[in-house]
Design a protein around this motif. Structure first.
Motif, PDB file in Angstrom:
ATOM      1  N   TRP A  72       0.851  -1.180   0.000  1.00  0.00           N
ATOM      2  CA  TRP A  72       0.000   0.000   0.000  1.00  0.00           C
ATOM      3  C   TRP A  72       0.889   1.232   0.000  1.00  0.00           C
ATOM      4  O   TRP A  72       2.060   1.184   0.380  1.00  0.00           O
ATOM      5  CB  TRP A  72      -0.939   0.010   1.213  1.00  0.00           C
ATOM      6  CG  TRP A  72      -0.261  -0.364   2.501  1.00  0.00           C
ATOM      7  CD1 TRP A  72       0.408   0.457   3.369  1.00  0.00           C
ATOM      8  CD2 TRP A  72      -0.163  -1.679   3.053  1.00  0.00           C
ATOM      9  NE1 TRP A  72       0.905  -0.262   4.423  1.00  0.00           N
ATOM     10  CE2 TRP A  72       0.570  -1.570   4.265  1.00  0.00           C
ATOM     11  CE3 TRP A  72      -0.627  -2.933   2.651  1.00  0.00           C
ATOM     12  CZ2 TRP A  72       0.845  -2.679   5.069  1.00  0.00           C
ATOM     13  CZ3 TRP A  72      -0.346  -4.031   3.454  1.00  0.00           C
ATOM     14  CH2 TRP A  72       0.378  -3.895   4.654  1.00  0.00           C
ATOM     15  N   ARG A 110      -1.091   8.523  -0.789  1.00  0.00           N
ATOM     16  CA  ARG A 110      -1.156   9.496  -1.877  1.00  0.00           C
ATOM     17  C   ARG A 110      -1.785  10.777  -1.318  1.00  0.00           C
ATOM     18  O   ARG A 110      -2.977  10.823  -1.024  1.00  0.00           O
ATOM     19  CB  ARG A 110      -1.964   8.934  -3.047  1.00  0.00           C
ATOM     20  CG  ARG A 110      -1.375   7.625  -3.589  1.00  0.00           C
ATOM     21  CD  ARG A 110      -2.335   6.920  -4.539  1.00  0.00           C
ATOM     22  NE  ARG A 110      -2.495   7.627  -5.799  1.00  0.00           N
ATOM     23  CZ  ARG A 110      -1.682   7.500  -6.845  1.00  0.00           C
ATOM     24  NH1 ARG A 110      -0.627   6.692  -6.778  1.00  0.00           N
ATOM     25  NH2 ARG A 110      -1.917   8.159  -7.966  1.00  0.00           N
ATOM     26  N   THR A 120      -5.299   9.933   0.814  1.00  0.00           N
ATOM     27  CA  THR A 120      -5.755   8.718   0.141  1.00  0.00           C
ATOM     28  C   THR A 120      -4.723   7.613   0.294  1.00  0.00           C
ATOM     29  O   THR A 120      -3.518   7.850   0.201  1.00  0.00           O
ATOM     30  CB  THR A 120      -6.028   8.978  -1.353  1.00  0.00           C
ATOM     31  OG1 THR A 120      -7.096   9.922  -1.469  1.00  0.00           O
ATOM     32  CG2 THR A 120      -6.407   7.694  -2.081  1.00  0.00           C
ATOM     33  N   ARG A 158      -3.664   3.915  -1.345  1.00  0.00           N
ATOM     34  CA  ARG A 158      -3.847   2.990  -2.458  1.00  0.00           C
ATOM     35  C   ARG A 158      -3.370   1.598  -2.031  1.00  0.00           C
ATOM     36  O   ARG A 158      -2.223   1.421  -1.631  1.00  0.00           O
ATOM     37  CB  ARG A 158      -3.083   3.453  -3.697  1.00  0.00           C
ATOM     38  CG  ARG A 158      -3.105   2.449  -4.850  1.00  0.00           C
ATOM     39  CD  ARG A 158      -2.715   3.091  -6.177  1.00  0.00           C
ATOM     40  NE  ARG A 158      -3.775   4.012  -6.625  1.00  0.00           N
ATOM     41  CZ  ARG A 158      -3.711   4.688  -7.769  1.00  0.00           C
ATOM     42  NH1 ARG A 158      -2.655   4.571  -8.577  1.00  0.00           N
ATOM     43  NH2 ARG A 158      -4.714   5.488  -8.118  1.00  0.00           N
ATOM     44  N   ASP A 209      -8.410   2.578  -4.196  1.00  0.00           N
ATOM     45  CA  ASP A 209      -8.059   3.772  -3.428  1.00  0.00           C
ATOM     46  C   ASP A 209      -9.067   3.967  -2.306  1.00  0.00           C
ATOM     47  O   ASP A 209     -10.277   3.817  -2.505  1.00  0.00           O
ATOM     48  CB  ASP A 209      -8.050   5.013  -4.319  1.00  0.00           C
ATOM     49  CG  ASP A 209      -6.822   5.090  -5.207  1.00  0.00           C
ATOM     50  OD1 ASP A 209      -5.890   4.285  -5.002  1.00  0.00           O
ATOM     51  OD2 ASP A 209      -6.799   5.954  -6.110  1.00  0.00           O
ATOM     52  N   THR A 215     -10.109   6.805   0.691  1.00  0.00           N
ATOM     53  CA  THR A 215      -9.956   8.141   1.271  1.00  0.00           C
ATOM     54  C   THR A 215     -10.842   8.253   2.507  1.00  0.00           C
ATOM     55  O   THR A 215     -12.074   8.280   2.380  1.00  0.00           O
ATOM     56  CB  THR A 215     -10.343   9.233   0.255  1.00  0.00           C
ATOM     57  OG1 THR A 215      -9.567   9.071  -0.929  1.00  0.00           O
ATOM     58  CG2 THR A 215     -10.107  10.616   0.840  1.00  0.00           C
TER      59      THR A 215
END
Length: 534
Positions: free
Chosen positions: A94, A97, A101, A103, A155, A157
């Motif tokens: 992982w 970002r 976020t 990913r 993704d 968030t």
């Protein structure tokens, strides 16, 4: 949130000694050698009381087979090793970002136990969207938090800035369930065992998953039988009705050893603590005074408690989380040293004078406090309450004891007027050092909001301001420093929470059980690597 450079976390999958696996649960004609692992064996486990939810609530999903007894039917994107390391599982890696976020790169070649493919769409439905419907969990999932990038990438968030997501993801309640699966009646996951049956308050049965993506489980079947009474659980082990039990009461350890049973003890992951109601209403408003709370803290002889009551199966840690989780800042949390003379002096200064019967009074009101025990049960905490009662009597406090059989009853008393002191045994269940302080006592931005723990025990604005940055700080060392500072405020300064012991998890096994690894958190035990010899 401050600008954060991209963070890439571990991409190497570690196979633990407890790694789970699968294989056929049907009978085999394969010969076994006496003393060798028997692949057709059933492992029989004596578990504690049944606390499963069978229907969703406003803040929690139904979770049969997941929490508090994890039967390894479900899996999470990452798992927690016994040393509190985050280990890739259904996600191989992982990355963060900016600004908020995560990913996740998903493992390929995995199927759910009903044959459905494991992919990003399934993770969105069976993890993030599911959690969003019941409050978002610790990871703070919302209805629009998950976005499928491709079949093997998703993704996420959070609804608030949260850089602790991978550390929180290991909690079994953050498992991935198969789309359409009813987790309360017939849960379907990707784990090394698949669900067979659940009889509430009696047992839960699982069998080997023959199509598991990792090493296959070493037993064909596991039957977990619920024994709320610790003596009944021990007797079942001694009579050969089960092969393993947990938690073993500390007073039973030597007796089981003398009868030839193996005892496996984890490192410290749990704690016994007093939660002091600092927001109470009459008649439970005495502990609104921090001076009385601190007097109680120095009136407890922890070394005597550990040696004489807990038989040495605990430590004198006063951090409420495993000390290593705060290293190298563990010493920031000072705790309290037993000093009855100081406790008496503090109560004198607070206006509580000793009466003819030895109990203090102030303005015609006796210093009487109600202690409520217990989470997870009073039996798990016995005989700590009577020890504390004696200690409080020595400094002029009349402590009454209310013992409750289970966590649900305990929760009903957790109101501003329900008690003065609440005794419980909690556990560090994810890799975030701020897991418990944030979950239970934090009331700032991004908190779970309004829970009983916050209403009764929240340390206040200074604590919140010290803990808040830990959610958004990218540097793990800085996070530990921030959490330690917040816990110093909560424990040393405000004395809202008084840890009295760090607790070992104790497991009892017969000699045929091999490969069991004691985990400091019961719900993270991995059963796939456990075998039963012929």
């Amino acid at each position: 949130m401050r600008s954060v450079r991209s963070i890439t976390l571990a991409a190497v999958f570690l196979v633990l000694a407890t790694a789970c696996g699968g294989g056929s649960s049907s009978k085999s004609t394969t010969a076994t050698t006496v003393g060798a692992d028997n692949p057709n064996a059933e492992l029989r486990v004596g578990a504690v009381d049944d606390q499963y939810l069978v229907a969703p609530t406003a803040t929690s999903d139904a979770n049969v087979g997941v929490y508090p007894l994890n039967t390894n039917v479900m899996e999470t994107l990452a798992t927690l090793s016994p040393d509190y390391t985050v280990v890739p599982a259904l996600a191989t890696s992982w990355e963060f970002r900016a600004p908020n976020t995560w990913r996740f790169h998903l493992r390929t070649g995995v199927k759910f136990q009903d044959g459905q493919p494991f992919n990003a769409a399934a993770v969105k439905t069976g993890l993030f969207d599911r959690l969003a419907k019941v409050g978002g969990s610790t990871i703070k999932s919302g209805p629009n938090s998950a976005v499928v990038v491709d079949d093997n990438t998703i993704d996420f968030t959070p609804t608030v800035p949260n850089l602790r997501v991978p550390e929180q993801m290991v909690h079994p309640q953050n498992e991935v369930i198969a789309p359409g699966s009813d987790i309360a009646k017939k849960p379907v996951g990707t784990g090394p065992f698949r669900f067979v049956e659940y009889l509430p308050k009696e047992r839960i049965v699982v069998e080997r998953n023959p199509d598991y993506w990792g090493p296959k489980a070493k037993v064909a079947k596991i039957t977990f039988t619920f024994y709320p009474d610790a003596n009944a659980r021990r007797l079942a082990l001694e009579a050969g009705q089960v092969d393993a039990i947990f938690d073993v009461p500390h007073q039973d350890v030597n007796g089981l050893k003398s009868k030839g049973f193996d005892i496996e003890t984890s490192t410290v992951g749990a704690y016994d603590a007093l939660l002091l109601n600092s927001h109470g209403t009459a008649p439970t408003d005495i502990l609104n005074d921090v001076n009385v709370r601190q007097a109680i803290a120095v009136g407890i002889d922890r070394p005597k408690l550990i040696a004489g009551v807990l038989d040495g199966f605990a430590t004198a840690d006063q951090t409420m989380v495993p000390p290593q989780s705060l290293a190298p800042y563990t010493s920031t949390v000072k705790g309290f040293t037993f000093d009855p003379a100081k406790a008496k002096s503090m109560l004198d200064a607070a206006g509580w004078t000793v009466g003819s019967d030895g109990v203090r009074a102030k303005a015609g009101r006796r210093l009487q406090l109600k202690l409520v025990s217990g989470f997870p049960s009073a039996a798990a905490l016995s005989p700590i309450p009577t020890f504390l009662q004696s200690q409080m009597k020595d400094i002029g406090i009349d402590l009454s004891i209310t013992e409750v059989p289970d966590s649900s009853t305990y929760s009903t008393l957790m109101t501003p007027s329900g008690g003065d002191i609440f005794l419980e045994q909690g556990n560090q269940n994810d890799a975030n050092s701020g897991f418990l302080p944030t979950l239970l006592f934090y009331t700032g931005a991004g908190s779970s909001g309004g829970g009983a723990y916050q209403k009764l025990f929240a340390p206040g604005a200074t604590f919140d301001s010290l803990l808040a940055p830990a959610l958004t700080e990218p540097n793990a060392d800085t996070v530990r420093k921030e959490v330690a500072s917040a816990m110093h405020e909560m424990i040393d300064v405000q004395a809202n929470v008084l840890p009295v012991a760090g607790v070992y998890r104790i497991y009892g096994l017969n000699k045929k059980v091999k490969g069991f690894v004691a985990h400091p958190a019961l719900l993270h035990v991995q059963w796939g690597g456990v075998s039963v010899t012929a």
